[in-house]
Design an enzyme around this catalytic site. Structure first.
Site, short mmCIF file in Angstrom:
data_model
loop_
_atom_site.label_atom_id
_atom_site.label_comp_id
_atom_site.label_asym_id
_atom_site.label_seq_id
_atom_site.Cartn_x
_atom_site.Cartn_y
_atom_site.Cartn_z
N GLY A 135 0.67 -1.14 -0.04
CA GLY A 135 -0.02 0.02 0.02
C GLY A 135 0.69 1.24 -0.21
O GLY A 135 0.05 2.26 0.01
N ALA A 136 2.04 1.04 -0.17
CA ALA A 136 3.05 2.22 -0.02
C ALA A 136 3.63 2.76 -1.53
O ALA A 136 4.17 3.46 -1.67
CB ALA A 136 4.07 2.39 1.02
N PHE A 169 2.53 2.91 -5.97
CA PHE A 169 1.58 3.88 -6.54
C PHE A 169 0.21 3.53 -6.60
O PHE A 169 -0.63 4.38 -6.27
CB PHE A 169 2.10 3.71 -8.11
N THR A 216 -2.32 -8.25 -13.88
CA THR A 216 -2.17 -7.06 -14.74
C THR A 216 -2.51 -7.76 -16.42
O THR A 216 -2.52 -8.88 -16.35
CB THR A 216 -0.71 -6.67 -14.82
N ASP A 217 -2.61 -6.83 -17.28
CA ASP A 217 -3.04 -7.07 -18.41
C ASP A 217 -1.95 -7.69 -19.29
O ASP A 217 -1.97 -8.35 -20.25
CB ASP A 217 -3.65 -6.09 -19.31
N TYR A 238 8.46 -10.32 -15.44
CA TYR A 238 7.52 -9.28 -14.75
C TYR A 238 6.40 -10.11 -15.05
O TYR A 238 5.55 -10.66 -13.92
CB TYR A 238 7.55 -8.02 -15.11
N ALA A 263 5.38 -12.67 -16.72
CA ALA A 263 5.12 -14.30 -16.15
C ALA A 263 5.16 -14.38 -14.67
O ALA A 263 4.40 -15.43 -14.22
CB ALA A 263 6.59 -14.91 -16.71
N PRO A 275 13.37 9.29 -23.37
CA PRO A 275 13.83 8.18 -23.88
C PRO A 275 12.61 7.29 -24.65
O PRO A 275 12.36 6.44 -23.61
CB PRO A 275 14.91 7.37 -23.22
N1 LIG Z 1 1.14 0.40 -12.21
C1 LIG Z 1 0.41 -0.17 -13.04
O1 LIG Z 1 0.11 0.39 -14.05
C2 LIG Z 1 -0.21 -1.52 -12.83
C3 LIG Z 1 -0.89 -2.18 -13.94
C4 LIG Z 1 -1.42 -3.38 -13.65
C5 LIG Z 1 -1.15 -4.05 -12.48
N2 LIG Z 1 -0.48 -3.47 -11.52
C6 LIG Z 1 0.02 -4.29 -10.39
O2 LIG Z 1 -0.67 -3.60 -9.14
C7 LIG Z 1 0.43 -3.76 -8.04
C8 LIG Z 1 0.72 -2.41 -7.58
O3 LIG Z 1 1.38 -1.82 -8.66
P1 LIG Z 1 2.25 -0.45 -8.41
O4 LIG Z 1 2.27 0.19 -9.66
O5 LIG Z 1 1.62 0.37 -7.20
O6 LIG Z 1 3.74 -0.93 -7.81
P2 LIG Z 1 4.68 -0.03 -7.13
O7 LIG Z 1 6.18 -0.86 -7.64
O8 LIG Z 1 4.51 1.37 -7.21
O9 LIG Z 1 4.45 -0.60 -5.63
C9 LIG Z 1 4.77 -1.84 -5.17
C10 LIG Z 1 4.66 -1.80 -3.47
O10 LIG Z 1 4.70 -3.19 -3.18
C11 LIG Z 1 5.71 -2.97 -2.21
N3 LIG Z 1 6.54 -4.20 -1.97
C12 LIG Z 1 7.19 -4.96 -2.89
N4 LIG Z 1 7.91 -5.98 -2.41
C13 LIG Z 1 7.28 -6.36 -1.26
C14 LIG Z 1 7.40 -7.32 -0.31
N5 LIG Z 1 8.12 -8.43 -0.41
N6 LIG Z 1 6.58 -7.35 0.89
C15 LIG Z 1 5.79 -6.20 1.11
N7 LIG Z 1 5.71 -5.17 0.17
C16 LIG Z 1 6.54 -5.10 -1.01
C17 LIG Z 1 6.80 -1.83 -2.37
O11 LIG Z 1 7.41 -1.61 -1.24
C18 LIG Z 1 5.71 -0.83 -3.14
O12 LIG Z 1 5.13 0.02 -2.19
C19 LIG Z 1 1.45 -4.63 -8.48
O13 LIG Z 1 0.99 -6.13 -8.10
C20 LIG Z 1 1.38 -4.76 -10.03
O14 LIG Z 1 1.90 -5.92 -10.57
C21 LIG Z 1 0.13 -2.35 -11.70
#
Ligand SMILES: NC(=O)c1ccc[n+]([C@@H]2O[C@H](COP(=O)([O-])OP(=O)(O)OC[C@H]3O[C@@H](n4cnc5c(N)ncnc54)[C@H](O)[C@@H]3O)[C@@H](O)[C@H]2O)c1
Length: 329
Positions: free
Chosen positions: A8-9, A11, A123-124, A148, A150, A203
């Protein structure tokens, strides 16, 4: 309702937590996050003192900790992951560990504690690439192209197996690319905006013809919450706005928004295994009542405004090492 949010910390997590605290009065949230380079408590300072919110610094791979936390949870939203495709190409190991093994720890703790509702954010990208005008539906096979994707597909399939093997349904959302506030500036939108704010070029991978579907992170938060609360447990839901843009179109739109010319675009070697197009059919989540609240142009304008107004949030991240040079989507 007591909800455990993992990751939850990051994006999507910070936007989701803020959404839930704003839209509900009877929900409390525990945020379990390891604070990797992508996790940032500065994104949550405005809710840190809310009595309905608590942060726990810890790792999803710590089974004892996860067991303790799920014991008090009515619902779990599993977001924690390594999320950057380029990093997965440089080194897949952490992705397998966090995204597959870590997800397994969370799912199994939930099953043993009989948590009422579990939502896994996939994710898509698990589908692989699809030619226009087709769009992936939830029953399509998973054919991921990057480590990623996979690793996310591994967790997605593990979630599916829990219904079949244990009769324990885990709901899955497959979400398209998000954009909006609090996005770590290694991903394409915040990278390009912050580069241009600093007068650096952007880039762009290859010829920029790769197409992505862009969803406003606040709309995505609404969709995730709706699926958790109103979705059918164990079902899979695609989440996407339908707003497709090629990377070239996206980059031009960002340059326009920042008032710079296309001479700021620097073509760099393409990413290996770069999927040409992602696009999902989101009619299933729309049938629950979800729809995007803003179009792509408004979403991008809000995102650019946010980065202009919040340099104190992104500047330290750039200074700590978010690259200005590498392309990303
Ligand atoms: N950002 C996108 O556009 C997008 C699109 C589709 C799916 N997702 C999925 O949504 C989820 C969140 O994506 P995001 O963009 O917020 O990612 P992000 O990389 O911004 O955040 C990931 C968070 O997970 C925490 N984290 C990582 N490893 C950890 C662990 N072992 N234990 C506890 N916390 C851990 C990190 O500290 C971070 O706060 C992910 O599962 C990602 O695959 C993201």
């Amino acid at each position: 309702m007591r909800v455990l949010v993992t990751g939850g910390a990051g994006f999507i997590g910070v936007n989701l937590i803020r959404y839930v605290l704003r839209e509900t009065s009877d929900v409390s949230i525990i945020n379990l996050d390891a604070l990797t380079y992508a996790g940032n408590l500065a994104s949550l300072t405005d809710v840190a003192d809310d009595p309905r919110y608590r942060f726990v610094h810890g790792d999803i791979r710590d089974a004892r900790l996860v067991d303790d936390l799920v014991a008090d949870a009515d619902a779990v939203i599993h977001l924690a992951a390594e999320s950057h495709v380029d990093r997965s190409i440089d080194g897949p190991a952490t992705f397998l560990d966090t995204n597959v093994v870590g997800a397994g720890v969370v799912f199994d703790a939930c099953r043993r504690a009989s948590v009422d509702r579990v939502l896994h954010i996939s994710t898509d990208e698990v589908y692989g690439s699809i030619a226009a005008p087709e769009r992936f539906v939830e029953s399509d096979p998973l054919q991921p192209s990057s480590p990623y994707a996979a690793s996310k597909a591994g967790a997605d399939l593990l979630a599916r197996s829990y219904a079949t093997t244990y009769g324990y349904p885990i709901t899955v959302t497959r979400t398209t690319n998000n954009l909006g506030p609090y996005h770590y500036p290694e991903k394409v939108v915040p990278l390009f905006i912050t580069n241009l704010l600093d007068g650096h070029p952007v880039p762009l991978y290859g010829d920029g013809s790769n197409v992505r579907e862009w969803t406003y992170v606040e709309d995505n938060a609404a969709a995730q919450w709706l699926v958790l609360t109103d979705g059918e447990p164990g079902e899979v839901y695609n989440v996407g706005s339908g707003e497709e843009r090629s990377n070239r179109q996206l980059t031009t739109a960002i340059c326009d928004a920042l008032g710079v010319g296309e001479d700021m675009i620097e073509h760099v070697a393409d990413r290996p295994g770069h999927d040409l197009r992602y696009a999902v059919d989101a009619s299933k989540v729309r049938s629950l009542g979800w729809a995007p609240s803003v179009d792509f142009e408004e979403t991008l304008a809000r995102t650019v405004d946010w980065y202009r107004a919040n340099e104190d949030w992104w500047r330290p991240l750039k200074e700590r090492g978010a690259s200005t040079r590498r392309g990303a989507v």
